[in-house]
Design a protein around this motif. Structure first.
Motif, mmCIF file in Angstrom:
data_model
loop_
_atom_site.group_PDB
_atom_site.id
_atom_site.type_symbol
_atom_site.label_atom_id
_atom_site.label_comp_id
_atom_site.label_asym_id
_atom_site.label_seq_id
_atom_site.Cartn_x
_atom_site.Cartn_y
_atom_site.Cartn_z
ATOM 1 N N VAL A 28 0.867 -1.185 0.000
ATOM 2 C CA VAL A 28 0.000 0.000 0.000
ATOM 3 C C VAL A 28 0.906 1.238 0.000
ATOM 4 N N PRO A 29 0.521 2.293 -0.757
ATOM 5 C CA PRO A 29 1.405 3.465 -0.839
ATOM 6 C C PRO A 29 1.619 4.138 0.511
ATOM 7 N N SER A 30 0.575 4.126 1.346
ATOM 8 C CA SER A 30 0.686 4.711 2.695
ATOM 9 C C SER A 30 -0.378 4.051 3.565
ATOM 10 N N GLN A 37 -4.352 -1.096 -3.135
ATOM 11 C CA GLN A 37 -3.290 -1.214 -4.151
ATOM 12 C C GLN A 37 -3.577 -0.290 -5.323
ATOM 13 N N TRP A 38 -2.578 0.497 -5.714
ATOM 14 C CA TRP A 38 -2.705 1.384 -6.879
ATOM 15 C C TRP A 38 -1.797 0.884 -7.997
ATOM 16 N N LEU A 39 -2.286 1.038 -9.243
ATOM 17 C CA LEU A 39 -1.584 0.425 -10.377
ATOM 18 C C LEU A 39 -0.185 0.997 -10.630
ATOM 19 N N TRP A 40 -0.087 2.312 -10.810
ATOM 20 C CA TRP A 40 1.275 2.790 -11.145
ATOM 21 C C TRP A 40 2.169 2.775 -9.922
ATOM 22 N N ASP A 41 1.568 2.921 -8.731
ATOM 23 C CA ASP A 41 2.375 2.775 -7.514
ATOM 24 C C ASP A 41 3.010 1.393 -7.475
ATOM 25 N N SER A 42 2.229 0.373 -7.860
ATOM 26 C CA SER A 42 2.769 -0.991 -7.806
ATOM 27 C C SER A 42 3.931 -1.177 -8.775
ATOM 28 N N THR A 112 -8.114 3.797 -15.213
ATOM 29 C CA THR A 112 -6.755 3.267 -15.118
ATOM 30 C C THR A 112 -5.763 4.373 -14.755
ATOM 31 N N GLN A 113 -4.479 4.110 -14.900
ATOM 32 C CA GLN A 113 -3.405 5.078 -14.616
ATOM 33 C C GLN A 113 -2.351 4.960 -15.722
ATOM 34 N N PRO A 114 -1.360 5.868 -15.759
ATOM 35 C CA PRO A 114 -0.370 5.827 -16.845
ATOM 36 C C PRO A 114 0.211 4.420 -17.066
ATOM 37 N N GLY A 169 -2.686 10.145 -12.970
ATOM 38 C CA GLY A 169 -1.913 9.950 -11.743
ATOM 39 C C GLY A 169 -1.718 11.256 -10.986
ATOM 40 N N GLU A 170 -2.226 12.346 -11.547
ATOM 41 C CA GLU A 170 -2.045 13.670 -10.929
ATOM 42 C C GLU A 170 -3.423 14.294 -10.711
ATOM 43 N N ASP A 171 -4.136 13.713 -9.797
ATOM 44 C CA ASP A 171 -5.573 13.969 -9.613
ATOM 45 C C ASP A 171 -6.019 15.426 -9.810
ATOM 46 N N ASN A 172 -5.352 16.359 -9.131
ATOM 47 C CA ASN A 172 -5.837 17.753 -9.201
ATOM 48 C C ASN A 172 -4.853 18.677 -9.935
ATOM 49 N N GLY A 339 -0.899 21.996 -1.857
ATOM 50 C CA GLY A 339 -1.627 22.113 -3.127
ATOM 51 C C GLY A 339 -1.702 20.788 -3.869
ATOM 52 N N PHE A 340 -1.105 19.735 -3.280
ATOM 53 C CA PHE A 340 -1.110 18.406 -3.905
ATOM 54 C C PHE A 340 -0.358 18.501 -5.234
ATOM 55 N N TRP A 341 -0.998 18.310 -6.382
ATOM 56 C CA TRP A 341 -0.259 18.363 -7.649
ATOM 57 C C TRP A 341 -0.156 19.787 -8.199
ATOM 58 N N ARG A 342 -0.443 20.770 -7.376
ATOM 59 C CA ARG A 342 -0.462 22.153 -7.864
ATOM 60 C C ARG A 342 0.781 22.937 -7.433
ATOM 61 N N ASP A 398 4.714 7.838 5.735
ATOM 62 C CA ASP A 398 5.205 6.509 5.340
ATOM 63 C C ASP A 398 4.828 6.191 3.895
ATOM 64 N N PHE A 399 5.024 7.152 3.037
ATOM 65 C CA PHE A 399 4.658 7.018 1.622
ATOM 66 C C PHE A 399 5.841 6.405 0.863
ATOM 67 N N THR A 400 5.541 5.439 -0.007
ATOM 68 C CA THR A 400 6.599 4.595 -0.587
ATOM 69 C C THR A 400 7.461 5.231 -1.684
ATOM 70 N N TRP A 401 6.954 6.258 -2.360
ATOM 71 C CA TRP A 401 7.619 6.704 -3.591
ATOM 72 C C TRP A 401 9.054 7.183 -3.402
ATOM 73 N N GLY A 402 9.419 7.567 -2.165
ATOM 74 C CA GLY A 402 10.802 7.993 -1.919
ATOM 75 C C GLY A 402 11.808 6.907 -2.302
#
Ligand code: GLC
Length: 409
Positions: A28-30, A37-42, A112-114, A169-172, A339-342, A398-402
Motif C-alpha cells: 500500500v502506498p501509505s 493497491q494502486w496500479l502505477w504505484d505498484s 486506469t493510470q499511466p 496519476g495527478e488527480d488535481n 496544493g497536492f499536484w499544484r 510513510d509514503f513509498t515513492w521515496g
C-alpha cells in the motif's frame, strides 16, 4: 546518505506497507491514507523491490496488480482487496466511501493510470529472465494495451485520451482545471465533486470511453501518451521473447504512429502540450509534464538544452531549493502549501525527469535532482509530497515513492 542506509530505510517502509489478501501480496502506498493497491504505484514498488534485491516480492506485486482486470481488459487503478471502511470518514477528502461507490463495480475502480506496466514487466524480466513470470503476465498486458488502443483513441488520431484527471496519476493537476470547469483557485472538495461526477458518467455509459465519455472529458495527456509509446516498445520486446510475431509487429507500428502524432498534434511551439478534446484546444498551463519529452526522447539536442535552461533551471518557473515543483511557480494555480499536484514536489516526476536528463547527457543537472531528492528524505522522511522551498513534508506519511531514489542511477 549512503546507498546501504537508504536501502535499509526503503526496505523498512516497503515491509511496513506490505499486505496479503487471499494469497495476493501487494504494497500500500501509505498505511493510513492509501490502504489499498494502486496500479502505477505498484510498478514503482516493483522497481524499488528490484533495486532492494527482492525479485520474488517484485513479481508478487505485479501479479496482484494484474489480478483483476475489467472485462474489457482495462487494468483498474485501484484494487481494494479488502472491504473499504464504511460508516466512518476516510480518504484524503474524507469521502472514500462516496468514491468507492461511484466506480459502480465491486472491488476496484473503473479507470486506469499511466501505462508503465509493460515497461516494468520488461525491466523485471531483463534483470531476472523468468519464463513463468512472463507467461503469467503477458496475456493480461496484451489485453490492457489492446483495450487502450481500441477504446481510448476517439479523435481520429493515434493518441490516447484519458477520461478522468485521476487517470493521469495527478488527480488535481491544474492541467485539467479548464476541462473540469474550475478556476485556478478552488477547494479540494470542489475538485473531487467534479471527478466523482465524471466517475458516475463513466459508469452510466458502461465504461465505453469512445462512445460517450468523450462528451464530458477527454484529454490527450502528454505523459500518458509518451509512456504508452514506451509501453508499446516494451510490449514488442516481450512479444518477441514469447514468439508472438503479430503482437511484436503491431506494437512497433502503433508505437511509431503514437510518436508521429505526439509530434504532430501535441507539439506547440517549443513545448509538448496536452490536448483537450472537448474544447479543441491545447492546455497551456505549465506543469512538470513539459519535461516528459526528455524521458521519451522526443527532442533534438538544441530543443532539450533550451527546455532545461529556460524552464527547468529557471528560478521563476521550476528551479527551487528542493526541485522539481509539480506546477510552475508563475502559474495562477501554483500552491506550494498542500496544493497536492499544484506545486509540491513528488518523487515520481523527479524520477522521470532524472532519467530524461540522463538520456540527453545532462548528468550534472540529473545529479542535482538526485541530491535534492535525497535531501528531502533526510530532511522530512518518506512523505507524499514536499514544499519546493523548505523541503517540508506534506500529505501522507510513510509514503513509498521515496524509494524511487534507489533507481536514480
Ligand atoms: C494519489 C496520487 C496518485 C497515486 C495515489 C496512491 O491519488 O495522485 O498518483 O497513485 O495517490 O498513491
Amino acid at each position: 546518505m549512503s546507498t546501504e542506509k537508504l536501502t535499509t530505510e526503503v526496505m523498512a517502509i516497503m515491509g511496513k506497507n506490505r499486505r496479503e489478501t487471499a494469497g495476493f501480496h501487494y504494497t500500500v502506498p501509505s498505511p493510513e491514507l492509501y490502504p489499498f493497491q494502486w496500479l502505477w504505484d505498484s510498478c514503482f514498488h516493483a522497481l524499488i523491490l528490484l533495486k532492494c534485491g527482492q525479485i520474488e516480492q517484485a513479481h508478487q506485486e505485479i501479479y496482484s496488480a494484474l489480478a483483476r482486470p475489467l472485462e474489457n481488459g482495462l487494468l483498474p487503478h485501484i484494487n481494494y482487496w479488502r472491504q473499504p471502511p464504511t460508516g466512518e470518514p476516510w480518504g484524503r477528502e474524507h469521502r472514500g466511501d462516496v468514491i468507492t461507490e461511484a466506480w459502480s463495480i465491486e472491488g476496484s475502480s473503473s479507470i486506469t493510470q499511466p501505462p508503465i506496466i509493460a515497461n516494468t514487466v520488461l525491466r523485471l524480466y531483463e534483470a531476472h529472465p523468468s519464463q513463468d513470470f512472463l507467461e503469467a503476465t503477458y496475456p493480461v498486458l496484451c489485453n490492457h494495451f489492446e483495450y487502450l488502443w481500441q477504446d481510448r483513441r476517439f479523435n481520429g488520431d493515434s493518441l490516447l485520451y484519458i477520461i478522468n484527471p485521476d487517470e493521469s496519476g495527478e488527480d488535481n493537476s491544474p492541467r485539467f482545471d479548464q476541462a473540469v470547469d474550475l478556476p485556478a483557485k478552488h477547494s479540494a472538495n470542489e475538485h473531487l465533486d467534479r471527478r466523482i461526477e465524471l466517475m458516475r458518467q463513466n459508469a452510466a455509459c458502461g465504461f465505453r470511453a469512445n462512445k460517450c465519455m468523450s462528451l464530458h472529458f477527454g484529454i490527450a495527456d502528454t505523459p500518458f501518451n509518451i509512456l504508452f509509446r514506451e509501453g508499446l516498445e516494451s510490449l514488442a520486446k516481450l512479444a518477441q521473447v514469447m514468439g508472438d510475431a503479430a503482437t511484436h509487429e503491431s506494437s512497433l507500428e502503433r508505437a511509431e504512429q503514437v510518436e508521429h502524432d505526439l509530434r504532430t498534434f501535441l507539439k506547440k511551439d517549443e513545448l509538448f502540450l496536452s490536448y483537450d478534446f472537448v474544447s479543441k484546444s491545447h492546455i497551456e498551463v505549465k506543469t512538470w509534464a513539459i519535461f516528459m519529452p526528455l524521458y521519451g526522447g522526443l527532442l533534438n539536442d538544441a530543443e532539450a538544452k533550451s527546455l532545461v535552461d529556460n524552464y527547468l533551471l529557471n528560478q521563476e518557473l521550476f528551479y527551487t531549493p528542493f526541485s522539481v515543483p509539480s506546477t510552475a511557480k508563475d502559474e495562477p494555480a501554483y500552491d506550494s502549501n498542500d496544493g497536492f499536484w499544484r506545486g509540491p514536489v513528488w518523487f515520481a516526476p523527479n524520477w522521470f525527469i532524472y532519467h530524461g536528463l540522463k538520456r540527453y547527457g545532462f548528468n550534472d543537472v540529473a545529479e542535482e535532482i538526485k541530491q535534492k531528492s535525497l535531501l528531502l528524505l533526510e530532511h522530512s522522511g518518506f512523505r507524499e509530497q514536499y514544499h519546493p522551498d523548505t523541503g517540508e513534508g506534506q500529505g501522507a506519511h510513510d509514503f513509498t515513492w521515496g524509494g524511487l531514489v534507489l533507481d536514480m542511477c
